[in-house]
Design a protein around this motif. Structure first.
Motif, PDB file in Angstrom:
ATOM      1  N   ALA A 138      -3.137 -10.842   8.096  1.00  0.00           N
ATOM      2  CA  ALA A 138      -4.432 -11.660   7.494  1.00  0.00           C
ATOM      3  C   ALA A 138      -5.338 -10.966   7.100  1.00  0.00           C
ATOM      4  N   VAL A 139      -5.782 -10.831   5.760  1.00  0.00           N
ATOM      5  CA  VAL A 139      -6.705 -10.036   5.334  1.00  0.00           C
ATOM      6  C   VAL A 139      -7.626 -10.620   4.574  1.00  0.00           C
TER       7      VAL A 139
ATOM      8  N   VAL B 233     -15.474  -4.234   5.321  1.00  0.00           N
ATOM      9  CA  VAL B 233     -14.559  -3.176   6.189  1.00  0.00           C
ATOM     10  C   VAL B 233     -13.718  -2.720   5.061  1.00  0.00           C
ATOM     11  N   SER B 234     -12.912  -3.129   4.254  1.00  0.00           N
ATOM     12  CA  SER B 234     -11.969  -2.636   3.315  1.00  0.00           C
ATOM     13  C   SER B 234     -12.914  -1.614   2.405  1.00  0.00           C
ATOM     14  N   TRP B 235     -14.078  -1.915   2.117  1.00  0.00           N
ATOM     15  CA  TRP B 235     -14.801  -0.954   1.317  1.00  0.00           C
ATOM     16  C   TRP B 235     -15.027   0.481   2.161  1.00  0.00           C
ATOM     17  N   PHE B 236     -15.563   0.275   3.288  1.00  0.00           N
ATOM     18  CA  PHE B 236     -15.949   1.606   4.099  1.00  0.00           C
ATOM     19  C   PHE B 236     -14.630   2.154   4.876  1.00  0.00           C
TER      20      PHE B 236
ATOM     21  N   LEU C 244       0.782  -1.271   0.035  1.00  0.00           N
ATOM     22  CA  LEU C 244      -0.090   0.045   0.089  1.00  0.00           C
ATOM     23  C   LEU C 244       0.795   1.315   0.002  1.00  0.00           C
ATOM     24  N   PRO C 245       0.227   2.423  -0.599  1.00  0.00           N
ATOM     25  CA  PRO C 245       1.177   3.611  -0.459  1.00  0.00           C
ATOM     26  C   PRO C 245       1.197   4.210   0.616  1.00  0.00           C
ATOM     27  N   ALA C 246       0.297   3.881   1.750  1.00  0.00           N
ATOM     28  CA  ALA C 246       0.340   4.668   3.119  1.00  0.00           C
ATOM     29  C   ALA C 246       0.764   3.456   4.136  1.00  0.00           C
ATOM     30  N   PRO C 247       1.288   3.688   5.149  1.00  0.00           N
ATOM     31  CA  PRO C 247       1.599   3.008   6.309  1.00  0.00           C
ATOM     32  C   PRO C 247       0.425   2.381   7.231  1.00  0.00           C
TER      33      PRO C 247
ATOM     34  N   ARG D  92      -5.264   1.329   9.753  1.00  0.00           N
ATOM     35  CA  ARG D  92      -5.752   2.160   8.688  1.00  0.00           C
ATOM     36  C   ARG D  92      -6.991   1.577   8.036  1.00  0.00           C
ATOM     37  N   TYR D  93      -6.631   0.346   7.642  1.00  0.00           N
ATOM     38  CA  TYR D  93      -7.636  -0.230   6.639  1.00  0.00           C
ATOM     39  C   TYR D  93      -8.671  -1.421   7.122  1.00  0.00           C
ATOM     40  N   GLY D  94      -8.463  -1.649   8.380  1.00  0.00           N
ATOM     41  CA  GLY D  94      -9.196  -2.958   9.074  1.00  0.00           C
ATOM     42  C   GLY D  94     -10.027  -2.577  10.323  1.00  0.00           C
ATOM     43  N   VAL D  95     -10.240  -1.536  10.636  1.00  0.00           N
ATOM     44  CA  VAL D  95     -10.854  -1.212  11.961  1.00  0.00           C
ATOM     45  C   VAL D  95     -11.780   0.119  11.379  1.00  0.00           C
ATOM     46  N   ALA D  96     -13.015  -0.150  12.057  1.00  0.00           N
ATOM     47  CA  ALA D  96     -14.053   0.762  11.765  1.00  0.00           C
ATOM     48  C   ALA D  96     -13.850   2.293  11.939  1.00  0.00           C
TER      49      ALA D  96
END
Length: 481
Positions: free
Chosen positions: A124-125, A147-150, A60-63, A68-72
């Motif tokens: 694990a995604v 989750v990845s969508w929102f 991903l371009p960001a850390p 960042r990408y798996g928590v509401a």
């Protein structure tokens, strides 16, 4: 983390050629989420008699990975975790290479050429499977994808089919509660978060009226935390519906309530909800305990039409048994939130059953060489390590990730005599390689550019942050192109 917590005692050794003392470790870490960042931080603070140079790679371009990408986005405490991770990166002693795909942009042979060792922290995604009939019907989704969508993950479609009035969420962990809460919550109440515009628009148009959470065990055996549970009860214009039949506890359940503070708190919250008046809210969130989903029913057109489940009962030992009583509830969508699963990596061993890299306390293992007589046995794959969920599976909280990293780093340090001997260990050789291949990588300065850009987008609309979603835009902003 203090150096005393690792405290390896290592004497200088010579490289495999036997000429030059090992005075510097060049380490690659694949995965820039908490597991990878913690491993880098722990190693840099460890007691050792050699220098360390660490390069952190992420596709991903960001850390920050799943933080960042798996928590509401409506979890404010996550900001504290990100601040801690930012502090580690901003010290300036770890290089970050974002938008670099292991397996395509770089491969294991590249790492061996430029580094002494590598730690894989790829997490694990993927969604774990739920093997019941009908799970493949249209309208059946994995929680991780939602989750990845929102969360605005750049590699997922920007639209989501929110067209169901009645929705089932299968699972009794924190991810299940996150999914149910986002589905039931009014979109306007998410404007204080960093959700992208397309997510707000999608949730605003959702016709949902009822969200049903299913778990096969009782209220005292759930896997979510008290904080997550309380958050459900704070939703505006959403009734919490629990069912009295689920609270006929056996001795094992009563013991759990009296002996475990966390279970006591959750039991108290659930029983408070039993006393609430309901019927005035426009949406309802139902919690079904002792309910084991056994089939997703086709509505006749290939779409989800109902969920069929079996009532379970306490077995007297903290578990449950089936009762044979089958019920059916109309729904038009179902989300499975039964766990995450790791993904295989090129040239790295993988346990297909557990979804992890085979390892011994972080030391990666591969099958033995049959010619050596070690058929069926496993041997260490020198120079290769694992930490985080790809090491132990998708269980545990951030604290477990730190202890995971400490264990892996301890072995890495003590394995010094078996490190790789890279041909081109100079730091500039890595950037030269990426540049020659035309890889538009992002670095720490680039992340700062993107971070400030997202904050400015949020400020313009009276919000804290608005995420940039398209990958090419993230890269362009990072690289100031």
């Amino acid at each position: 983390m203090t150096s005393e917590e690792i405290d390896p005692v290592i004497d200088p050794v010579v490289d495999p050629v036997g000429k030059v003392p090992m005075t510097k470790l060049r380490l690659a870490i694949v995965g820039a989420g908490p597991a990878g960042i913690y491993a880098a931080d722990i190693l840099l603070k460890a007691e050792r008699n050699f220098d360390v140079s660490i390069d952190l790679f992420d596709h991903l371009p960001a850390p920050y990975g799943l933080v960042r990408y798996g928590v509401a986005p409506d979890h404010p405490r996550i900001k504290g975790i990100i601040n801690a991770l930012r502090d580690v990166l901003d010290r300036g002693d770890i290089r970050l290479f974002g938008n670099v795909h292991y397996g395509t942009d770089i491969v294991l042979d590249d790492l061996k050429k430029h580094y002494n060792a590598v730690i894989f922290a790829t997490g694990a995604v993927r969604d774990a499977d739920l093997n019941i009939p009908g799970i493949e019907l249209q309208g059946s989704y994995g929680a991780a994808e939602f989750v990845s969508w929102f969360d605005g993950h750049p590699d997922f479609p920007r639209t989501w089919p929110l067209d169901a009035k009645e929705v089932a969420v299968v699972g009794n962990g924190n991810v299940a509660l996150d999914v149910a809460r986002i589905l039931a919550k009014h979109a306007d109440d998410l404007l204080t978060t960093e959700i992208p515009a397309n997510v707000y628009e999608g949730l605003t148009a959702s016709p949902v009226t009822d969200v049903h959470i299913f778990g096969r065990r009782g209220p005292t055996s759930v896997k979510f935390t008290p904080l997550e549970l309380r958050e459900l009860g704070e939703l505006r214009d959403v009734d919490m519906i629990v069912y009295d039949e689920d609270f006929d506890y056996d001795d094992a359940a009563r013991t759990a309530v009296s002996s475990n503070k966390q279970v006591f708190v959750m039991d108290k919250v659930l029983n408070q909800w039993r006393q609430r008046e309901t019927g005035q809210a426009s949406r309802r969130l139902h919690l079904h305990f002792f309910s084991k989903p056994i089939e997703i029913v086709d509505d006749g057109t290939g779409r989800v039409g109902a969920i069929r489940f079996e009532r379970t009962a306490p077995d007297g030992e903290g578990g449950v048994i089936g009762t044979g009583e089958i019920r059916e509830l109309p729904i038009q969508a179902v989300y499975r939130a039964v766990g995450y699963f790791g993904s295989p990596l090129p040239d790295i061993p993988f346990d297909k059953k557990r979804g992890v890299i085979p390892n011994r306390e972080g030391q990666v293992l591969r099958k033995g060489d049959p010619s050596s007589g070690s058929v069926g046995a496993h041997e260490q794959m020198y120079g290769v390590y694992a930490t985080g969920w790809i090491k132990r599976g998708p269980v545990g909280l951030i604290g477990h990730t730190k202890s995971d990293a400490m264990e892996t780093v301890r072995h890495l340090i003590n394995d010094l005599g078996n490190w790789w001997a890279p041909e081109s260990p100079l730091e500039e050789s890595v950037t030269a390689m990426l540049d020659e291949r035309g890889i538009a990588y992002t670095n720490l300065d680039g992340w700062h550019n993107l971070d400030q850009h997202e904050l400015a987008l949020g400020e313009a609309e009276g919000r804290t942050r608005i995420k940039v979603v398209p990958r090419d835009e993230m890269v362009s902003v990072s690289r100031q192109e």
